[in-house]
Design an enzyme around this catalytic site. Structure first.
Site, PDB file in Angstrom:
ATOM      1  N   GLU A  57       0.828  -1.208   0.000  1.00 31.37           N
ATOM      2  CA  GLU A  57       0.000   0.000   0.000  1.00 31.37           C
ATOM      3  C   GLU A  57       0.861   1.257   0.000  1.00 31.37           C
ATOM      4  O   GLU A  57       0.610   2.196  -0.756  1.00 31.37           O
ATOM      5  CB  GLU A  57      -0.916   0.040   1.235  1.00 31.37           C
ATOM      6  CG  GLU A  57      -1.840  -1.142   1.379  1.00 31.37           C
ATOM      7  CD  GLU A  57      -1.268  -2.252   2.251  1.00 31.37           C
ATOM      8  OE1 GLU A  57      -0.090  -2.633   2.062  1.00 31.37           O
ATOM      9  OE2 GLU A  57      -2.004  -2.761   3.112  1.00 31.37           O
ATOM     10  N   CYS A  88      -0.371   1.315   7.399  1.00 39.48           N
ATOM     11  CA  CYS A  88      -0.902   1.627   6.071  1.00 39.48           C
ATOM     12  C   CYS A  88      -2.206   2.415   6.172  1.00 39.48           C
ATOM     13  O   CYS A  88      -2.467   3.294   5.350  1.00 39.48           O
ATOM     14  CB  CYS A  88      -1.077   0.353   5.262  1.00 39.48           C
ATOM     15  SG  CYS A  88       0.507  -0.425   4.846  1.00 39.48           S
TER      16      CYS A  88
END
Length: 161
Positions: A57, A88
């Site tokens: 991510e 994330c």
């Protein structure tokens, strides 16, 4: 209709998960989409980069930010094969993506927090649309197989000693 689109994008994220697996990384892939175009791609690279923040991510968000020359990634959708960890999620909040779509759920200790609490608090300015379990079986299977193989290899190494 929207589910089919999500599924098609998730298939691409899954290809990056397989790429990570080939590289010996935990098989997680991510893509960031804006107006039906991929503007960021990522796969886990923590091992090869010796970087604990090199999650799929994060890499996808960094690439997209560089591409559009802005850290705010407004009106984008992040497709990731595994539910994002809390680090994330922080990056997702800071980048202000509009929508998160993920495949597999995670029950490990670093994922025991509520996405709803993080992203859907009515007192926060930022709201995120979340769609989970898109291609859940495929996204889960690659992780399960990866870790089963890792455990088998550890057993064989221990037996040799």
């Amino acid at each position: 209709m929207k589910y089919e689109k999500d599924k098609n994008w998730m298939k691409i994220a899954l290809k990056y998960a397989y790429y990570a697996k080939e590289k010996g990384e935990i098989p997680i892939g991510a893509i960031l989409v804006f107006k039906e175009r991929i503007i960021g791609i990522g796969w886990n690279s923590s091992i090869s980069k010796n970087d604990p923040t090199a999650h799929a991510e994060i890499i996808a968000l960094r690439g997209a930010g560089k591409k559009i020359k802005n850290y705010r990634l407004l009106n984008t959708t992040l497709y990731v094969t595994l539910q994002p960890c809390i680090m994330c999620c922080g990056a997702i909040i800071q980048s202000r993506i509009k929508r998160l779509v993920f495949g597999a759920n995670c029950n490990s200790s670093d994922h025991r927090f509520s996405l709803k609490n993080l992203f859907c608090d009515p007192q926060k300015d930022y709201k995120l649309d979340i769609k989970k379990n898109v291609m859940q079986r495929e996204c889960s299977d690659i992780l399960i197989n990866f870790f089963q193989k890792k455990r088998k290899n550890k057993i064989h190494i221990c037996k040799k000693i």
